[in-house]
Design an enzyme around this catalytic site. Structure first.
Site, PDB file in Angstrom:
ATOM      1  N   LYS A   1       0.910  -1.133  -0.172  1.00 19.83           N
ATOM      2  CA  LYS A   1      -0.122  -0.101   0.007  1.00 19.83           C
ATOM      3  C   LYS A   1       0.777   1.400   0.233  1.00 19.83           C
ATOM      4  O   LYS A   1       0.539   2.329  -0.453  1.00 19.83           O
ATOM      5  CB  LYS A   1      -0.934  -0.013   1.114  1.00 19.83           C
ATOM      6  CG  LYS A   1      -1.857  -1.058   0.843  1.00 19.83           C
ATOM      7  CD  LYS A   1      -3.064  -1.096   2.219  1.00 19.83           C
ATOM      8  CE  LYS A   1      -3.800  -2.401   2.023  1.00 19.83           C
ATOM      9  NZ  LYS A   1      -4.991  -2.163   3.044  1.00 19.83           N
TER      10      LYS A   1
ATOM     11  N   ASP B   1      -9.665   2.138   3.081  1.00 20.72           N
ATOM     12  CA  ASP B   1      -9.555   1.461   4.295  1.00 20.72           C
ATOM     13  C   ASP B   1     -10.153   1.981   5.658  1.00 20.72           C
ATOM     14  O   ASP B   1     -10.962   1.522   6.168  1.00 20.72           O
ATOM     15  CB  ASP B   1      -8.130   0.955   4.447  1.00 20.72           C
ATOM     16  CG  ASP B   1      -7.800  -0.236   3.709  1.00 20.72           C
ATOM     17  OD1 ASP B   1      -8.609  -0.944   3.192  1.00 20.72           O
ATOM     18  OD2 ASP B   1      -6.381  -0.232   3.256  1.00 20.72           O
TER      19      ASP B   1
END
Ligand code: NDP
Length: 263
Positions: free
Chosen positions: A63, A99
């Site tokens: 990420k 997220d």
């Protein structure tokens, strides 16, 4: 036909293909979603364009590499330097983070949270810590090593390694490490985890699809807990909206994604 994918290492556990394909299929959206096992995060951008993807999700451990790979990063992802959703916008790679909002959606049932301990200091931990601080929630961070704590020392004074950690009272403790994902490890030595669990009201793990050793221990201690399934749903709905460029209704996306959990 548009093509989407999830990049990760490991990636075989990911339910994202099932979730997004369920939405595309049931709502007649001409697209397909697959998974790509990517070992080297620096190859992310090249692989994305070689596969002619319209968009992608990124999971452990890429990420932060995804943030670096983007031509432009928008919204919350810009603040935290962590990207989990990529969009091909006319040949430019645009990054987002869904997220953090996915996790906030997931813990709504716990009510008002004022004080959180985050275990882990990776991409997910960064996103959650920054999102909690944005909501004026007190954040402590515990990681096995000190090098990744650097980011967190800029946003909270309460950063610890296993060596200098001292338990306080928490409303919520979240495991954001990958301990328990493909092994049977706790995210910290047993005596530390025992102490933490004896001092919290709620527990969450971002890992989904299994009862991690961390959640198993919480269960044995009768603490209310949840795994990462609702977070997965929350981040997935937001990512799908970006993929379809708002062409489908949120309620329908959520419905078919949730249905895919029983497949
Ligand atoms: P990163 O690789 O960025 O970070 C992993 C963190 O875990 C690091 O702090 C690392 O510590 C720590 N860690 C790894 N193994 C262990 C171990 N055995 N014991 C203690 N600490 C450990 O990962 P991400 O933040 O991208 O992802 C973390 C987890 O979150 C994954 O399991 C992923 O599947 C899950 N996830 C779930 C989502 C959902 O929707 N439910 C969404 C996003 C992520 P160190 O710094 O010492 O290496």
């Amino acid at each position: 036909m548009k093509l989407f994918a999830i990049f990760g290492d490991p990636v075989s556990h990911s339910r994202s293909p099932l979730m997004h394909n369920s939405v595309f299929k049931n709502l007649g959206y001409k697209a397909c979603y697959t998974r790509v096992h990517l070992k080297d995060g620096s190859k992310l951008k090249e692989t994305f364009f070689n596969l002619k993807l319209s968009g992608a999700n990124v999971t452990v451990p890429h990420k932060e590499a995804a943030f670096e790979a983007c031509d432009e990063v928008r919204g919350f992802a810009k603040k935290v330097g962590v990207v989990n959703t990529l969009i091909n916008e006319n040949g430019r790679l645009i990054g987002y983070n869904t997220d953090a909002d996915g996790f906030i959606y997931a813990i709504k049932e716990f009510g008002k949270i004022n004080n959180v301990l985050i275990i882990g200091a990776g991409g997910t931990a960064k996103a959650l810590a920054s999102r909690f601080i944005q909501d004026d929630i007190k954040v402590s961070v515990l990681n096995r090593g000190s090098s990744r704590l650097k980011y967190f020392t800029n946003i909270t004074k309460r950063c610890y390694t296993w060596e200098d950690f001292q338990t306080k009272k928490y409303d919520l403790v979240v495991n954001t490490t990958s301990a328990g994902l493909t092994d049977d490890e706790l995210p910290a030595p047993k005596e530390i985890i025992d102490d933490i669990l004896n001092n919290t009201s709620f527990v969450a793990d971002v890992i989904y699809g299994k009862l991690t050793p961390f959640l198993k221990l919480a269960d044995e201690k009768n603490i209310t807990y949840k795994d990462g399934a609702d977070m997965l749903l929350g981040q997935g709905v937001l990512a799908n909206k970006l993929f379809v460029n708002k062409e489908l209704k949120t309620k329908q996306i959520k419905h078919f994604m949730r249905n895919s959990f029983s497949l």
